[in-house]
Scaffold this active site. Structure first.
Site, PDB file in Angstrom:
ATOM      1  N   SER A  96      43.107  48.009  32.388  1.00  0.00           N
ATOM      2  CA  SER A  96      42.526  47.831  33.722  1.00  0.00           C
ATOM      3  C   SER A  96      42.599  49.105  34.569  1.00  0.00           C
ATOM      4  O   SER A  96      41.982  50.097  34.231  1.00  0.00           O
ATOM      5  CB  SER A  96      43.222  46.664  34.413  1.00  0.00           C
ATOM      6  OG  SER A  96      42.617  46.389  35.642  1.00  0.00           O
ATOM      7  N   ASP A 236      38.192  49.033  33.840  1.00  0.00           N
ATOM      8  CA  ASP A 236      37.483  48.084  32.975  1.00  0.00           C
ATOM      9  C   ASP A 236      36.408  47.294  33.722  1.00  0.00           C
ATOM     10  O   ASP A 236      35.768  46.414  33.150  1.00  0.00           O
ATOM     11  CB  ASP A 236      38.469  47.129  32.294  1.00  0.00           C
ATOM     12  CG  ASP A 236      39.177  46.209  33.254  1.00  0.00           C
ATOM     13  OD1 ASP A 236      39.477  46.651  34.380  1.00  0.00           O
ATOM     14  OD2 ASP A 236      39.438  45.053  32.896  1.00  0.00           O
ATOM     15  N   ASP A 238      36.417  45.061  36.246  1.00  0.00           N
ATOM     16  CA  ASP A 238      36.516  43.707  36.799  1.00  0.00           C
ATOM     17  C   ASP A 238      36.858  43.747  38.292  1.00  0.00           C
ATOM     18  O   ASP A 238      36.973  42.715  38.941  1.00  0.00           O
ATOM     19  CB  ASP A 238      37.485  42.816  36.005  1.00  0.00           C
ATOM     20  CG  ASP A 238      38.893  43.336  35.977  1.00  0.00           C
ATOM     21  OD1 ASP A 238      39.136  44.449  36.478  1.00  0.00           O
ATOM     22  OD2 ASP A 238      39.769  42.618  35.445  1.00  0.00           O
TER      23      ASP A 238
END
Ligand code: MG
Length: 454
Positions: A96, A236, A238
């Site tokens: 992340s 990533d 998100d």
């Protein structure tokens, strides 16, 4: 032995904590647990991504699972592809927003939902015990490359139709959104300038966590070009962050609250979901639209779970992880960016006007030293004391630490996950209110810690 899965799957230093051996076992364990026939595997741009991917895929093939290889795509594209391709599990190799030396494995089910604590515990048990279902040599899995970006883009283009030609500066930070995000916004008719839009697993341009500090270049470019908005993602994809048309970083709580109000307005009320740490401006904005707010533990997995259970219209965390349940259940940076532009268009507002409707409250944080072995006990006991000290509280929750909502603010007491500390977060309508609550609560927590030490 330490717990393998955290709130965002497996996470650790590549080739130290997260080794190819472990990735292979996770592949085998999930395949065994989900009785997977088909799985999708993707990764972000990290240097260790390819090594871990090969190991994970090897575990899946050995269990007889057919593997669809999505390559480098954002986490939401992987989650959506898992659903769209009818796979039983989806794997995203990513850490992340963490620094480049880290990597991780996020696992999704066939409905694009991140694995719950229950799923993760079952997989962890399989990994520890090594109880894997190995396939006969004639039934080993095969790999097939897929174009997950294409399927994901089609979904987004169906979800969002923009009328205006927005002047957008987009900053993927060399992460997994490097090609999809600029391409998606262009396909929607935006005039796109892209920064740091080449894949680089060292994240040389900026930290992969979008913050006011790490997005200074983006802010400058927005201002210099006179663009309408700056959009950035984490490693990533998100999470999404915005810079307004003046080049100012948009506070995460306020963009979340503004969008939550818009989502409620569009659906004529309903429920929105956020975590215990989000500002009470989410309630202020939601209640003005006749909506209700449910608060969960910190971690986007919990947001998605509660959204599904409560049939909520929208949910998100104040780190930019927004979930749009009409499309799928994974937090989605690029889709959030497009829907945010649609919201501005529908409301006829600039970014600063849209977010300017949200009240600004004051947040204060305090760390109270407490030994690791005592901190959880102290937090568990502080609830009763706080209720007595703040008798006019409007809500009490132990969903994550202890949270007390007051008429003009709230306070949250949690044990630090890693350090010998108890963390106090306070929000107040004004600085005076926030100071009052902080002083009173800090004294009570210190007293509790002293009592535990006796
Ligand atoms: Mg992320």
């Amino acid at each position: 032995m330490a717990k393998l899965f955290g709130s965002s799957g497996v996470r650790g230093l590549a080739n130290v904590d997260l080794t190819p051996q472990l990735a292979c076992k996770v592949g085998l364990a999930v395949a065994t647990y989900a009785k997977a026939k088909k799985a999708v595997v993707a990764r972000d741009t990290r240097v260790s991504g390819s090594m871990l991917e090969d190991a994970l895929v090897s575990g899946l093939l050995s269990s007889g699972t057919e593997v669809l290889l999505a390559g480098i795509v954002p986490t939401p594209a992987l989650a959506y592809a898992t659903k769209a391709f009818g796979a039983d599990a989806g794997f995203m190799l990513t850490a992340s927003h963490n620094p480049p030396q880290y990597n991780g494995i996020k696992v999704f089910n066939c409905d694009s939902l991140s694995y719950t604590d229950e799923d993760q515990n079952a997989v962890e048990k399989n990994v520890r015990e090594g109880t894997f279902a190995l396939a006969d040599w004639r039934s080993l899995g095969k790999t097939t490359p897929i174009d997950a970006s294409q399927v994901y883009m089609e979904m987004a283009l169906k979800a969002v139709a923009l009328k205006r030609q927005w002047r957008v500066v987009v900053d993927p930070g060399c992460g997994a959104t490097f090609n999809v995000a600029p391409a998606m916004l262009k396909a929607m008719g935006c005039k796109v300038t892209a920064l740091n839009a080449h894949p680089d697993g060292y994240f040389p341009a900026r930290k992969s966590e979008p913050t006011a500090e790490s997005l200074k270049d983006l802010a400058n470019v927005v201002k210099t070009l006179g663009a309408d908005v700056g959009i950035a993602f984490d490693g990533d994809g998100d999470r999404v962050a915005f810079v307004d048309e003046r080049g100012s970083f948009v506070n995460f709580d306020r963009s979340l609250a503004a969008y939550a109000a818009y989502a409620l307005k569009r659906s004529g009320g309903g429920t929105v979901v956020t975590n215990v740490e989000a500002s009470m401006c989410v309630e202020t904005m939601a209640q003005a639209q006749g909506g209700k707010v449910i608060r969960t533990k910190v971690g986007d997995i919990y947001i998605s779970e509660v959204i599904k259970q409560s049939d909520a219209v929208f949910g998100g965390e104040p780190c930019g992880a927004w979930v749009h349940p009409r499309h799928h259940y994974c937090p989605d940076g690029p889709l959030s960016a497009a829907l945010f532009l649609k919201a501005l268009e529908d409301e006829g507002k600039s970014v600063s006007e849209f977010v300017g409707a949200v009240p600004e409250y004051i947040t204060l944080r305090e760390n109270i030293a407490c030994k690791n072995e005592l901190k959880h006990k102290a937090v568990a006991k502080i609830g009763a004391t706080l209720k007595t000290a703040f008798p006019d509280y409007t809500d009490f929750s132990t969903v994550d630490g202890v949270r007390l909502a007051l008429k003009n603010g709230w306070l949250l007491v949690r044990a630090s996950g890693t350090e010998p500390l108890i963390r106090l977060t306070v929000e107040g309508e004004s600085l005076a209110v926030a100071n009052d609550i902080t002083e009173k609560a800090t004294a009570l927590i210190k007293k509790q810690v002293e009592a535990e030490m006796k």
